[in-house]
Design an enzyme around this catalytic site. Structure first.
Site, PDB file in Angstrom:
ATOM      1  N   SER A  42     -44.470   5.272 -32.264  1.00 46.00           N
ATOM      2  CA  SER A  42     -45.769   4.622 -32.479  1.00 46.00           C
ATOM      3  C   SER A  42     -46.559   5.508 -33.437  1.00 46.00           C
ATOM      4  CB  SER A  42     -46.510   4.423 -31.153  1.00 46.00           C
ATOM      5  OG  SER A  42     -46.894   5.645 -30.589  1.00 46.00           O
ATOM      6  N   HIS A 146     -42.482   2.311 -26.725  1.00 45.22           N
ATOM      7  CA  HIS A 146     -41.471   3.230 -26.179  1.00 45.22           C
ATOM      8  C   HIS A 146     -40.487   2.559 -25.235  1.00 45.22           C
ATOM      9  CE1 HIS A 146     -44.290   6.894 -27.009  1.00 45.22           C
ATOM     10  NE2 HIS A 146     -43.814   6.345 -28.096  1.00 45.22           N
ATOM     11  N   GLU A 155     -48.613   4.684 -22.207  1.00 43.53           N
ATOM     12  CA  GLU A 155     -48.299   5.796 -21.304  1.00 43.53           C
ATOM     13  C   GLU A 155     -49.323   5.904 -20.173  1.00 43.53           C
ATOM     14  OE1 GLU A 155     -48.026   9.376 -23.771  1.00 43.53           O
ATOM     15  OE2 GLU A 155     -47.039   8.182 -25.330  1.00 43.53           O
ATOM     16  N   GLU A 196     -39.446   8.500 -23.532  1.00 44.52           N
ATOM     17  CA  GLU A 196     -39.870   9.837 -23.095  1.00 44.52           C
ATOM     18  C   GLU A 196     -39.509  10.112 -21.644  1.00 44.52           C
ATOM     19  OE1 GLU A 196     -44.020  10.245 -23.987  1.00 44.52           O
ATOM     20  OE2 GLU A 196     -43.708   9.945 -26.133  1.00 44.52           O
ATOM     21  N   ASP A 232     -52.273   6.946 -22.466  1.00 46.72           N
ATOM     22  CA  ASP A 232     -52.249   6.776 -23.915  1.00 46.72           C
ATOM     23  C   ASP A 232     -52.124   5.276 -24.143  1.00 46.72           C
ATOM     24  OD1 ASP A 232     -51.980   6.651 -26.602  1.00 46.72           O
ATOM     25  OD2 ASP A 232     -50.161   7.874 -26.749  1.00 46.72           O
ATOM     26  N   GLU A 275     -56.277   8.343 -24.338  1.00 45.05           N
ATOM     27  CA  GLU A 275     -55.882   8.582 -25.732  1.00 45.05           C
ATOM     28  C   GLU A 275     -55.808   7.253 -26.482  1.00 45.05           C
ATOM     29  OE1 GLU A 275     -52.298  10.961 -25.987  1.00 45.05           O
ATOM     30  OE2 GLU A 275     -51.690   9.922 -27.824  1.00 45.05           O
ATOM     31  N   ASP A 302     -55.395  10.251 -31.387  1.00 46.84           N
ATOM     32  CA  ASP A 302     -54.047  10.602 -31.866  1.00 46.84           C
ATOM     33  C   ASP A 302     -53.842   9.907 -33.213  1.00 46.84           C
ATOM     34  OD1 ASP A 302     -51.328  10.884 -32.337  1.00 46.84           O
ATOM     35  OD2 ASP A 302     -50.689   9.611 -30.683  1.00 46.84           O
ATOM     36  N   HIS A 355     -45.900  16.512 -27.847  1.00 40.26           N
ATOM     37  CA  HIS A 355     -44.550  16.151 -28.298  1.00 40.26           C
ATOM     38  C   HIS A 355     -44.588  14.818 -29.042  1.00 40.26           C
ATOM     39  CE1 HIS A 355     -43.607  13.497 -24.482  1.00 40.26           C
ATOM     40  NE2 HIS A 355     -44.794  13.245 -24.978  1.00 40.26           N
ATOM     41  N   LYS A 378     -49.152  17.620 -23.816  1.00 37.15           N
ATOM     42  CA  LYS A 378     -48.492  16.368 -23.419  1.00 37.15           C
ATOM     43  C   LYS A 378     -47.049  16.466 -23.843  1.00 37.15           C
ATOM     44  CE  LYS A 378     -48.926  12.225 -25.555  1.00 37.15           C
ATOM     45  NZ  LYS A 378     -49.265  10.817 -25.875  1.00 37.15           N
TER      46      LYS A 378
END
Ligand code: 2PG
Ligand code: MG
Length: 401
Positions: A42, A146, A155, A196, A232, A275, A302, A355, A378
């Site tokens: 993303s 993801h 997330e 992840e 997130d 986020e 971000d 990450h 994170k």
């Protein structure tokens, strides 16, 4: 002593099975450092450019190596990174690739530390830094870009804010991950994992909020310290300009509705971290939300800031957000990442070192977080490329690196 004598580049695998760049930096006195580039799914519109690994390697061999080998000292990170910028010649690393740049930048930092015989965090942060340890944000449930057919929000992150040590925090996040597995099993909800390692069940976002809330409470009781959670949202992925809103499975939210929705969730679940709640181009909406909830939660940019000092400065001027995500590969070098952290700190913004969804066993970000006293890192909760960083944090805390 740290004059660079060789730089070797090769293609290696990342956690998604894609090719990425690995760099080795060698120095005159036998110092050695190795760095590997991560990769996002993303990705923000304004990130530095990742080239196909082969191309990035070929271009860096031609343009960057002659400016590094015999020319620059690995111990002087600003010189190394300036040479990478000069070799690239663009403002987004589309010349040599941000993947080559960041791999070399991290490898040089490690080679410099190796010659000094100091841990990387101490080389990066100086001897007076590194006594604060970041709280790890652990990705527990996720979807978005993801994982297919899972939550719209990318997330759901456990935040063990009351943990007395990094070690306890890391184990608490893993326990939340396990607890969510058990809750999903009780509800007969099969779930694979996303990129992840977060569970990616086919549930509504509302159900994911409930499950997270239940799981963090259970584990907090077991561990005896406070565990909160955060998000997130990856708002830029949900935002659709044609719809002029945020597209969820159950309908489209206008910008105003999205602000109210997130503010409502912050209240309802005491979220400590949100986020990218809004689109990467909407400083104004970030500012509105920050005015509403910025005193109770971190509103982190971000895709909004992409670790870029100019975009961060625009955010500071607009009072957009109160926190920045720091991803070295998003901007291309450690120098640029540290500049962003310093600008953030000077303006009261918290830094969260992060990450990418495509990762490697590289542990540089664990050292960067400690070196810069970042309050959060994170880097997932489980999975080898995630635990590489988490276990390194445990070692740093234990003075064992
Ligand atoms: O959006 C994010 O914050 C990251 C990491 O979790 O995802 P990606 O690397 O895919 O951009
Ligand atoms: Mg993000």
């Amino acid at each position: 002593m740290t004059r660079i004598t060789d730089v070797r580049l090769r293609r290696v695998l990342d956690s998604r099975g894609n090719a990425t760049v690995e760099a080795d930096v060698l120095t005159e006195s036998g110092g050695f450092g190795r760095g590997k580039a991560p990769s996002g799914a993303s990705t923000g519109e304004y990130e530095a450019i990742e080239l196909p690994a082969n191309e990035a390697i070929a271009n860096a061999r031609e343009e960057a190596l002659p400016r590094l080998i015999g020319e620059v000292h690995a111990g002087n990170q600003r010189d190394v990174d300036a040479a990478l910028h000069a070799a690239d010649g663009t403002d987004d690393f589309s010349g040599i690739g941000a993947n080559s740049a960041v791999a070399i930048s991290m490898a040089a930092a490690k080679a410099g530390a190796d010659v000094l015989g100091a841990p990387l965090y101490q080389h990066l942060g100086g001897t007076f830094r590194g006594n604060e340890y970041p709280t790890p944000l652990g990705n527990i449930i996720g979807g978005g870009e993801h994982a297919a057919d899972a939550t719209n929000i990318q997330e759901f992150l456990a935040a063990p804010v009351g943990a007395p040590s990094v070690e306890e925090a890391v184990f608490a996040n893993a326990a939340v991950h396990q607890e969510v597995h058990d809750i999903l099993a009780d509800r007969d909800l099969p779930a694979g994992k996303g990129d992840e390692g977060a569970w990616a069940p086919s549930v509504s976002d509302d159900e994911a909020f409930e499950i997270m809330d239940e799981a963090v409470e259970t584990v907090a009781d077991d561990f005896g310290f406070a565990i909160s959670f955060g998000l997130d949202v990856a708002g830029a992925e949900l935002y659709d300009a044609d719809e002029d809103g945020y597209v969820y499975d159950d309908g489209v939210k206008s910008t105003q509705e999205q602000i109210e929705y997130i503010a409502g969730k912050v209240e309802e679940y005491d979220l400590v971290y949100v986020e990218d709640p809004l689109d990467e181009n909407d400083y104004e909406a970030f500012a509105d939300l920050t005015a509403q909830v910025g005193d109770q939660t971190l509103v982190c940019g971000d895709d909004l800031f992409v670790t870029n000092v100019e975009r961060l400065q625009a955010g500071i001027n607009a009072d957009a957000g109160n926190s920045i995500l720091i991803k070295p590969n998003q901007i291309g070098t450690l120098t640029d990442a540290v500049d962003a952290i310093e600008l953030a700190t000077a303006n009261g913004y918290e830094s969260v070192v992060s990450h990418r969804s495509g990762e490697t066993e590289d542990t540089t970000i664990a050292h960067l977080a400690v070196a810069t006293d970042a309050p959060f890192i994170k880097t997932g909760a489980v999975g080898g490329e995630r635990t590489a960083k988490l276990n390194e944090l445990i070692r740093i805390e234990d003075n064992a690196v």
